[in-house]
Design a protein around this motif. Structure first.
Motif: not given
Length: 141
Positions: A63-65, A83-88, A123-125
């Motif tokens: 998520a940081l990357v 894009a910024r929220i989905a991985v965290p 799915l979020s990832l």
């Protein structure tokens, strides 16, 4: 010399993500209690605890990357936030899914209905990494 600074959105999200590492550390402490036999869990629960902890650490790092990559792609607006929220969010859902789906009283040997959190997190990832990947491929150089 080319300097790079995070957008305000990425800076705030990165700060929040870094604070979650204390929770991951607590999970590591709990795993050590399990390994030393101080917590009585079934084999299934032990496997899910390990999986939840491992996914949390790896996905928080990813998520940081991804924040840096979203900024490099110049993603803005709703797509930029997605894009910024989905991985965290995936890190929370997947690791939480492992932990919460293995909770229960008595001899727990299979996941409960909260295993759906893992699939929602997956799915979020996918949404997050595809958004950033496409953003990088279509960004003007």
């Amino acid at each position: 010399m080319n300097t790079f600074a995070l957008t305000d959105a990425s800076r705030v999200i990165a700060g929040l993500i870094l604070l979650t590492i204390v929770g991951i550390e607590f999970g590591g402490w709990y795993l050590m209690r399990i390994v030393r036999g101080k917590e009585k869990l079934t084999d299934f629960q032990q496997r899910f605890a390990r999986a939840g902890h491992a996914h949390a650490g790896v996905l928080v790092t990813l998520a940081l990357v991804c924040l840096v990559l979203a900024d490099a792609a110049g993603l803005t607006g709703a797509l930029g936030w997605l894009a910024r929220i989905a991985v965290p969010l995936a890190a929370l859902l997947i690791s939480g899914g492992f932990f919460f789906s293995s909770m229960g009283r008595g001899e727990v040997v299979r996941p409960n209905k909260l295993i759906a959190l893992i699939w929602t997190g997956a799915l979020s990832l996918a949404v997050g990494v595809v958004s950033i990947g496409l953003g990088l491929l279509t960004a003007a150089s």
